[in-house]
Scaffold this active site. Structure first.
Site, PDB file in Angstrom:
ATOM      1  N   CYS A   1       0.987   0.301   4.964  1.00  0.00           N
ATOM      2  CA  CYS A   1       0.688   1.145   6.120  1.00  0.00           C
ATOM      3  C   CYS A   1       0.353   0.226   7.306  1.00  0.00           C
ATOM      4  O   CYS A   1       0.195  -0.986   7.127  1.00  0.00           O
ATOM      5  CB  CYS A   1      -0.473   2.073   5.789  1.00  0.00           C
ATOM      6  SG  CYS A   1      -2.066   1.223   5.695  1.00  0.00           S
TER       7      CYS A   1
ATOM      8  N   HIS B   1      -7.210   0.037   0.270  1.00  0.00           N
ATOM      9  CA  HIS B   1      -5.826  -0.028  -0.202  1.00  0.00           C
ATOM     10  C   HIS B   1      -5.603  -1.290  -1.029  1.00  0.00           C
ATOM     11  O   HIS B   1      -6.308  -2.287  -0.854  1.00  0.00           O
ATOM     12  CB  HIS B   1      -4.864  -0.043   0.996  1.00  0.00           C
ATOM     13  CG  HIS B   1      -4.762   1.284   1.681  1.00  0.00           C
ATOM     14  ND1 HIS B   1      -3.922   1.514   2.739  1.00  0.00           N
ATOM     15  CD2 HIS B   1      -5.406   2.462   1.433  1.00  0.00           C
ATOM     16  CE1 HIS B   1      -4.034   2.782   3.125  1.00  0.00           C
ATOM     17  NE2 HIS B   1      -4.933   3.375   2.349  1.00  0.00           N
TER      18      HIS B   1
ATOM     19  N   GLU C   1      -3.410  -3.586  -0.887  1.00  0.00           N
ATOM     20  CA  GLU C   1      -3.139  -4.809  -0.113  1.00  0.00           C
ATOM     21  C   GLU C   1      -4.432  -5.418   0.428  1.00  0.00           C
ATOM     22  O   GLU C   1      -4.591  -6.644   0.435  1.00  0.00           O
ATOM     23  CB  GLU C   1      -2.226  -4.511   1.081  1.00  0.00           C
ATOM     24  CG  GLU C   1      -0.869  -3.940   0.729  1.00  0.00           C
ATOM     25  CD  GLU C   1      -0.858  -2.419   0.789  1.00  0.00           C
ATOM     26  OE1 GLU C   1      -1.775  -1.774   0.241  1.00  0.00           O
ATOM     27  OE2 GLU C   1       0.078  -1.868   1.375  1.00  0.00           O
TER      28      GLU C   1
END
Ligand SMILES: [Zn+2]
Length: 147
Positions: A85, A55, A57
């Site tokens: 998430c 992801h 991040e």
């Protein structure tokens, strides 16, 4: 002389999301800022890396830590186009990041649905910055996918 606003940095995160979009990745983009300077930029790479943990991040955290030469990001701010998430929120918690700003809410997979405690107790969270732009690119992506 507030040149660098939350909108400015979110717009940079959106540019990353667009790179993801162009590469057929789910268009989530992130930047990490330290002293008004962008020290990491990333977008989702789960397709390219064949890695569900890739992801935006996660990439940004690793890249920022490399830049700083230390693992804690307690002087840094993360801007991400979509609500993190739980996996990313957990990683952000470990990083002790000082502030998280996200654009669009993720009603299904967002961490705030589950547990705010995943972040570090000192981390401040702001949402809704450029929300409509951030969610528009996601909607467009999934609309194209369904064709
Ligand atoms: Zn995530």
């Amino acid at each position: 002389m507030e040149l660098f606003t939350d909108e400015y940095f979110m717009n940079e995160a959106l540019k990353e999301a667009q790179k993801g979009y162009d590469a057929d990745e789910v268009p989530v983009g992130a930047v990490i800022v330290c002293d008004n300077k962008i020290i990491a930029r990333a977008h989702n790479l789960t397709e390219r890396l064949n890695d569900v943990t890739a992801h935006a991040e996660m990439q940004a955290i690793t890249s920022a830590a490399n830049y700083i030469g230390g693992k804690y990001l307690n002087e840094c701010v993360l801007y991400v186009t979509v609500e993190p998430c739980p996996m990313c929120a957990g990683a952000l918690g470990w990083s002790q990041i000082s502030k998280v700003v996200y654009g669009a809410k993720d009603e299904k997979k967002g961490f705030s649905k589950i547990d705010y405690q995943m972040l570090h107790p000192k981390t401040r969270v702001f949402d809704g910055v450029m929300q409509s732009e951030c969610s528009a690119i996601m909607k467009q992506f999934f609309k194209e996918k369904r064709k």
